[in-house]
Write a protein that holds these residues in place. Structure first.
Motif, PDB file in Angstrom:
ATOM      1  N   LEU A 425     -16.918 -36.469  -2.361  1.00 25.05           N
ATOM      2  CA  LEU A 425     -16.494 -37.749  -1.796  1.00 25.05           C
ATOM      3  C   LEU A 425     -17.609 -38.359  -0.954  1.00 25.05           C
ATOM      4  CD1 LEU A 425     -14.251 -39.823  -1.201  1.00 25.05           C
ATOM      5  CD2 LEU A 425     -13.539 -38.374   0.705  1.00 25.05           C
ATOM      6  N   LYS A 426     -18.371 -37.519  -0.258  1.00 22.79           N
ATOM      7  CA  LYS A 426     -19.451 -38.008   0.584  1.00 22.79           C
ATOM      8  C   LYS A 426     -20.595 -38.599  -0.231  1.00 22.79           C
ATOM      9  CE  LYS A 426     -20.845 -35.299   3.921  1.00 22.79           C
ATOM     10  NZ  LYS A 426     -20.757 -36.111   5.150  1.00 22.79           N
ATOM     11  N   SER A 427     -20.868 -38.006  -1.406  1.00 18.51           N
ATOM     12  CA  SER A 427     -22.024 -38.471  -2.188  1.00 18.51           C
ATOM     13  C   SER A 427     -21.788 -38.254  -3.674  1.00 18.51           C
ATOM     14  CB  SER A 427     -23.284 -37.754  -1.728  1.00 18.51           C
ATOM     15  OG  SER A 427     -23.063 -36.355  -1.711  1.00 18.51           O
ATOM     16  N   PRO A 428     -20.849 -39.000  -4.286  1.00 20.61           N
ATOM     17  CA  PRO A 428     -20.565 -38.801  -5.715  1.00 20.61           C
ATOM     18  C   PRO A 428     -21.747 -39.109  -6.616  1.00 20.61           C
ATOM     19  CG  PRO A 428     -19.482 -40.778  -4.880  1.00 20.61           C
ATOM     20  CD  PRO A 428     -20.020 -40.061  -3.696  1.00 20.61           C
ATOM     21  N   SER A 429     -22.635 -40.027  -6.185  1.00 20.25           N
ATOM     22  CA  SER A 429     -23.774 -40.380  -7.029  1.00 20.25           C
ATOM     23  C   SER A 429     -24.776 -39.234  -7.153  1.00 20.25           C
ATOM     24  CB  SER A 429     -24.477 -41.617  -6.467  1.00 20.25           C
ATOM     25  OG  SER A 429     -24.975 -41.354  -5.162  1.00 20.25           O
ATOM     26  N   LYS A 430     -24.770 -38.307  -6.179  1.00 19.35           N
ATOM     27  CA  LYS A 430     -25.705 -37.176  -6.227  1.00 19.35           C
ATOM     28  C   LYS A 430     -25.240 -36.092  -7.191  1.00 19.35           C
ATOM     29  CE  LYS A 430     -27.616 -37.790  -1.578  1.00 19.35           C
ATOM     30  NZ  LYS A 430     -27.802 -37.185  -0.245  1.00 19.35           N
ATOM     31  N   ALA A 431     -23.954 -36.119  -7.530  1.00 15.37           N
ATOM     32  CA  ALA A 431     -23.420 -35.112  -8.454  1.00 15.37           C
ATOM     33  C   ALA A 431     -22.414 -35.759  -9.398  1.00 15.37           C
ATOM     34  CB  ALA A 431     -22.774 -33.979  -7.672  1.00 15.37           C
ATOM     35  N   PRO A 432     -22.871 -36.700 -10.224  1.00 12.92           N
ATOM     36  CA  PRO A 432     -21.930 -37.434 -11.090  1.00 12.92           C
ATOM     37  C   PRO A 432     -21.224 -36.557 -12.108  1.00 12.92           C
ATOM     38  CG  PRO A 432     -24.211 -37.878 -11.714  1.00 12.92           C
ATOM     39  CD  PRO A 432     -24.257 -37.102 -10.437  1.00 12.92           C
ATOM     40  N   ASP A 433     -21.828 -35.425 -12.484  1.00 14.55           N
ATOM     41  CA  ASP A 433     -21.222 -34.553 -13.498  1.00 14.55           C
ATOM     42  C   ASP A 433     -20.402 -33.422 -12.900  1.00 14.55           C
ATOM     43  OD1 ASP A 433     -22.202 -35.941 -15.650  1.00 14.55           O
ATOM     44  OD2 ASP A 433     -24.051 -34.787 -15.760  1.00 14.55           O
ATOM     45  N   LEU A 434     -20.274 -33.390 -11.579  1.00  8.89           N
ATOM     46  CA  LEU A 434     -19.562 -32.283 -10.945  1.00  8.89           C
ATOM     47  C   LEU A 434     -18.106 -32.179 -11.402  1.00  8.89           C
ATOM     48  CD1 LEU A 434     -19.507 -29.920  -9.070  1.00  8.89           C
ATOM     49  CD2 LEU A 434     -19.263 -31.463  -7.134  1.00  8.89           C
ATOM     50  N   PRO A 435     -17.340 -33.281 -11.442  1.00  7.55           N
ATOM     51  CA  PRO A 435     -15.951 -33.160 -11.926  1.00  7.55           C
ATOM     52  C   PRO A 435     -15.876 -32.590 -13.339  1.00  7.55           C
ATOM     53  CG  PRO A 435     -16.279 -35.268 -10.849  1.00  7.55           C
ATOM     54  CD  PRO A 435     -17.633 -34.637 -10.985  1.00  7.55           C
ATOM     55  N   ARG A 436     -16.767 -33.029 -14.203  1.00  7.10           N
ATOM     56  CA  ARG A 436     -16.781 -32.525 -15.576  1.00  7.10           C
ATOM     57  C   ARG A 436     -17.049 -31.016 -15.594  1.00  7.10           C
ATOM     58  NH1 ARG A 436     -17.988 -35.295 -20.291  1.00  7.10           N
ATOM     59  NH2 ARG A 436     -18.365 -37.090 -18.962  1.00  7.10           N
ATOM     60  N   LYS A 437     -18.012 -30.573 -14.807  1.00  6.91           N
ATOM     61  CA  LYS A 437     -18.371 -29.157 -14.793  1.00  6.91           C
ATOM     62  C   LYS A 437     -17.256 -28.310 -14.192  1.00  6.91           C
ATOM     63  CE  LYS A 437     -23.316 -30.112 -14.759  1.00  6.91           C
ATOM     64  NZ  LYS A 437     -24.563 -30.161 -13.975  1.00  6.91           N
ATOM     65  N   ARG A 438     -16.555 -28.852 -13.211  1.00  7.84           N
ATOM     66  CA  ARG A 438     -15.423 -28.119 -12.636  1.00  7.84           C
ATOM     67  C   ARG A 438     -14.318 -27.942 -13.667  1.00  7.84           C
ATOM     68  NH1 ARG A 438     -12.873 -30.443  -7.492  1.00  7.84           N
ATOM     69  NH2 ARG A 438     -11.611 -28.588  -7.801  1.00  7.84           N
ATOM     70  N   LEU A 439     -14.032 -29.013 -14.406  1.00  8.94           N
ATOM     71  CA  LEU A 439     -12.969 -28.925 -15.404  1.00  8.94           C
ATOM     72  C   LEU A 439     -13.335 -27.904 -16.482  1.00  8.94           C
ATOM     73  CD1 LEU A 439     -10.292 -29.911 -16.508  1.00  8.94           C
ATOM     74  CD2 LEU A 439     -11.491 -31.780 -17.650  1.00  8.94           C
ATOM     75  N   ILE A 440     -14.592 -27.908 -16.912  1.00  6.68           N
ATOM     76  CA  ILE A 440     -15.042 -26.952 -17.929  1.00  6.68           C
ATOM     77  C   ILE A 440     -14.933 -25.524 -17.391  1.00  6.68           C
ATOM     78  CG2 ILE A 440     -17.058 -26.150 -19.219  1.00  6.68           C
ATOM     79  CD1 ILE A 440     -17.930 -29.117 -19.364  1.00  6.68           C
ATOM     80  N   ALA A 441     -15.335 -25.321 -16.128  1.00  5.48           N
ATOM     81  CA  ALA A 441     -15.272 -23.986 -15.536  1.00  5.48           C
ATOM     82  C   ALA A 441     -13.835 -23.490 -15.442  1.00  5.48           C
ATOM     83  CB  ALA A 441     -15.920 -23.987 -14.146  1.00  5.48           C
ATOM     84  N   GLU A 442     -12.930 -24.368 -15.003  1.00  6.90           N
ATOM     85  CA  GLU A 442     -11.523 -23.972 -14.875  1.00  6.90           C
ATOM     86  C   GLU A 442     -10.915 -23.693 -16.246  1.00  6.90           C
ATOM     87  OE1 GLU A 442      -9.909 -23.301 -12.254  1.00  6.90           O
ATOM     88  OE2 GLU A 442     -11.194 -24.082 -10.675  1.00  6.90           O
ATOM     89  N   THR A 443     -11.290 -24.501 -17.230  1.00  4.12           N
ATOM     90  CA  THR A 443     -10.761 -24.294 -18.588  1.00  4.12           C
ATOM     91  C   THR A 443     -11.260 -22.986 -19.157  1.00  4.12           C
ATOM     92  OG1 THR A 443     -10.703 -26.683 -18.922  1.00  4.12           O
ATOM     93  CG2 THR A 443     -10.589 -25.307 -20.883  1.00  4.12           C
ATOM     94  N   TYR A 444     -12.532 -22.705 -18.920  1.00  3.27           N
ATOM     95  CA  TYR A 444     -13.093 -21.431 -19.390  1.00  3.27           C
ATOM     96  C   TYR A 444     -12.327 -20.258 -18.787  1.00  3.27           C
ATOM     97  CZ  TYR A 444     -16.344 -17.539 -19.901  1.00  3.27           C
ATOM     98  OH  TYR A 444     -16.894 -16.311 -20.184  1.00  3.27           O
ATOM     99  N   ALA A 445     -12.074 -20.336 -17.480  1.00  2.00           N
ATOM    100  CA  ALA A 445     -11.351 -19.252 -16.808  1.00  2.00           C
ATOM    101  C   ALA A 445      -9.940 -19.105 -17.364  1.00  2.00           C
ATOM    102  CB  ALA A 445     -11.308 -19.513 -15.299  1.00  2.00           C
ATOM    103  N   ALA A 446      -9.309 -20.240 -17.689  1.00  2.00           N
ATOM    104  CA  ALA A 446      -7.919 -20.217 -18.164  1.00  2.00           C
ATOM    105  C   ALA A 446      -7.787 -19.644 -19.565  1.00  2.00           C
ATOM    106  CB  ALA A 446      -7.332 -21.631 -18.124  1.00  2.00           C
ATOM    107  N   THR A 447      -8.868 -19.662 -20.325  1.00  2.00           N
ATOM    108  CA  THR A 447      -8.792 -19.178 -21.712  1.00  2.00           C
ATOM    109  C   THR A 447      -9.289 -17.732 -21.861  1.00  2.00           C
ATOM    110  OG1 THR A 447     -10.957 -20.194 -22.147  1.00  2.00           O
ATOM    111  CG2 THR A 447      -9.004 -21.465 -22.747  1.00  2.00           C
ATOM    112  N   GLN A 448      -9.507 -17.051 -20.733  1.00  2.00           N
ATOM    113  CA  GLN A 448      -9.899 -15.645 -20.778  1.00  2.00           C
ATOM    114  C   GLN A 448      -8.669 -14.754 -20.639  1.00  2.00           C
ATOM    115  OE1 GLN A 448     -13.244 -14.799 -21.464  1.00  2.00           O
ATOM    116  NE2 GLN A 448     -13.069 -17.005 -21.832  1.00  2.00           N
TER     117      GLN A 448
END
Length: 650
Positions: A425-448
């Motif tokens: 929230l403080k600096s979304p432009s510095k990490a524009p892909d962070l939400p995408r990477k979080r979703l991928i990480a959570e999905t990976y964990a859920a499919t193990q």
């Protein structure tokens, strides 16, 4: 049109301009609620209730007031009449909220439809629209993408489904669909990212209502990381789990946080890696995903030893994380009761051994001593903070210290998702892909596979092995390959009771089918490649033949020109010589008696043969032979000089 909470999150991420602040995200909802209210005057309390009624967002009154006075009043969406705020309905009509909402609803319907179709086609499982929507929201909440659902919905509906096994199956289908959508670059995945960004924004808002401090930097604040978080950040559990951790570390560092790790957490990391090394090819559950990752990378015990030896250096070089050996107990006022905290953790959490619980107690105690009695409202001024990816641990510690105090105080332990929300929230432009990477990480964990499911699977493999109908290669594949783990989840959808000898046979059959399919694919690719090469060869031969023909024609034309010039030159010289000979020997008398006639004869003897030569009128039959001979001679010379040399040089 029915309001959907996930659609609301998606709308938050849609803007016409990039020059927005955090309050702008909620302006469309406040304007739309005002437009629907049809009131004469504005009450922040009433407007807060309207926003929740329409969009299921329980905005704090302070935020509603800020939006009214800082965003809507200056632009005349509301008017100040005798210190009373009045809606300007004519101005409020300029909202494009309904248009944006319609687009998001269409994307939402497509997403739900895609999930239903995917479930039907891959798993032959027919889902209803309502249960799919409920399961999707449950997935996001369960995997800590929505951490504060109670704040968003003060009266959560009781789930209509009570079949727990069915719920787990749908959850797996959704997680598998998300992975599929990400791999296929689906529009549905982009819509999920919109939902996640809105979720992160809202979660950060509820954790930290005072958005005026959004640009605050860390001030001598030490951030300590839990062992598992750093295992993920170093990539020991795979890229999917690594990337969101790295982005969070980068954002923290860019906001001047001091990154550290306790010595006892380093020892815990070494213990995890030692466990991996000692059980690399044994049939044990892998709670962190490190054994599976090392096997996929082809690591040996010696490779893991090298990792253990260089772990501190790696943390320092990659992330500039320093190791803290110990924190003094000098001032007793800031020393907490280890026994009480240990008891609280023991009652609320499951630990594999007491050493792990003791390390958690040490971490919390050290943070409280570093804070020296401070009970901060802002992370940036909290002096010290412990970051973990164990949600239960973070919640238990928070309740232990702040059960009856202000819940807005920053606890000693914070879950990495909450910290990620705040920092993004403080600096979304510095990490524009962070939400995408979080979703991928959570999905990976859920499919193990879960520990219970994997244990049941191992037992079944052992039984199957004792039948002596399987070779060692099959056993290795069943136990250690990522493909086998994926097939276990695809077949069982997380239900351990489904696993049987038939499941093992099904996995091996599917492996053989995939291998055969891969071989068929390779064969087809080779055949296509051979066909392509043959076609290229045919084209090249044709092009070469054409080039050689052009080369030959060009050489012949040039040789003929040179031969013609040379032949004509020879005959001209011969004509001159003959003319001179005649002139000097046979026409002496004519020359003396008739000088004018002699000159005409001489000129004729010189010019006429020359002209005949130039016009290719051959008076002598053997002139053609000379010309042909010279043409062949010149052709060979040109070929040798211009073509053979170029070929050799190449």
């Amino acid at each position: 049109m029915e309001e959907k909470r996930l659609v609301t999150f998606a709308i938050m991420n849609v803007h016409d301009s990039n020059n927005i602040d955090q309050f702008d995200q909620f302006v469309p909802f406040v304007k739309e609620s005002l437009l629907r209210s049809s009131v004469d005057t504005i009450s922040a309390n009433d407007l807060k209730n309207k926003i929740f009624e329409h969009f299921k967002i329980d905005l704090p009154i302070s935020v509603v007031n800020t939006i009214l006075r800082r965003k809507l009043l200056p632009k005349k969406y509301v008017l100040n009449t005798d210190n009373i705020l009045v809606p300007n309905y004519e101005k409020l009509q300029d909202s494009n909220f309904q248009e944006i909402k319609q687009k998001m609803m269409e994307k939402h319907e497509k997403l739900i439809g895609d999930i239903i179709n995917y479930s039907n086609e891959k798993y032959n499982e027919k889902l209803e629209i309502s249960e799919t929507e409920e399961a999707l929201e449950s997935f996001l909440e369960k995997h800590q993408l929505v951490l504060l659902e109670a704040s968003l919905n003060s009266t959560p509906a009781t789930p209509s489904r009570i079949d727990e096994k069915k719920d787990e199956q749908i959850e797996y289908i959704i997680s598998d669909f998300i992975r599929h959508a990400q791999n296929s670059y689906s529009v549905s995945f982009e819509y999920l990212i919109d939902i996640l960004k809105g979720t992160m924004l809202t979660n950060a808002l509820y954790f930290k209502e005072d958005l005026s401090t959004i640009n605050m930097k860390f001030k001598a604040t030490e951030i300590f990381f839990d062992s598992t978080f750093l295992i993920y950040a170093l990539g020991y559990a795979g890229q999917a789990r690594q990337e969101p951790c790295i982005e969070l570390i980068d954002i923290l560092r860019s906001n001047r946080a001091i990154l550290k790790v306790f010595r006892h957490n380093i020892e815990e990391m070494i213990g995890i890696l030692e466990y991996c090394k000692n059980n690399l090819t044994k049939r044990v559950h892998d709670p962190h995903g490190t054994i599976n990752n090392f096997l996929d990378l082809g690591y040996s015990p010696a490779d893991i030893d090298r990792i253990i030896f260089g772990i501190e250096k790696e943390l320092n070089e990659q992330f500039r994380i320093k190791v803290v050996e110990t924190v003094d107990y000098d001032e007793h006022d800031y020393v907490i009761s280890h026994e009480d905290l240990d008891k609280q953790l023991k009652e609320n959490m499951f630990y594999r051994n007491e050493f792990a619980r003791d390390r958690d107690v040490q971490s919390v105690s050290a943070i409280m001593r570093l804070r020296r009695g401070l009970k901060p409202y802002h992370i940036e001024k909290s002096r010290a903070l412990f970051v973990t990816n164990n949600f239960t641990f973070a919640q238990t510690v928070k309740k232990f210290f702040f059960n009856e105090e202000d819940p807005k105080r920053v606890p000693a332990v914070l879950h990495d998702s909450i910290l990620t929300n705040l920092m993004w929230l403080k600096s979304p432009s510095k990490a524009p892909d962070l939400p995408r990477k979080r979703l991928i990480a959570e999905t990976y964990a859920a499919t193990q596979p879960s520990e219970h499911l994997w244990s049941r699977y191992i037992e079944t493999v052992n039984i199957y092995e004792r039948t002596k109908t399987v070779n060692e290669e099959d056993i290795v594949y069943l136990l250690y390959s990522q493909a086998a783990r994926e097939m276990v989840m695809d077949i069982t959808m997380g239900d351990a009771e489904i696993i049987s000898i038939g499941t093992i046979k099904e996995i091996l059959t599917e492996r053989d089918n995939r291998e055969q399919g891969r071989l068929d694919e390779v064969r087809m690719e080779k055949e296509q490649e051979i066909t392509y090469l043959k076609e290229q060869l045919r084209l090249s031969e044709g092009q070469m033949a054409t080039a050689l023909e052009k080369q030959k024609n060009k050489t012949t034309v040039l040789a003929q020109k040179r031969a013609k010039i040379t032949t004509n030159t020879i005959f001209t010289v011969l004509s001159i010589v003959v003319g001179l000979a005649i002139y000097l020997n046979n026409f002496e008398m004519i020359k003396n008696t008739y000088p004018i006639i002699s000159n005409v004869i001489i000129i004729g003897l010189v010019i006429i043969p020359t002209l005949l030569g130039f016009f290719n009128i051959n008076l002598l039959p053997w002139k053609n032979k000379i010309n042909n001979y010279l043409t062949i001679f010149f052709e060979k010379g040109i070929q040798r000089k211009y073509y053979d040399n170029n070929t050799n040089s190449k």
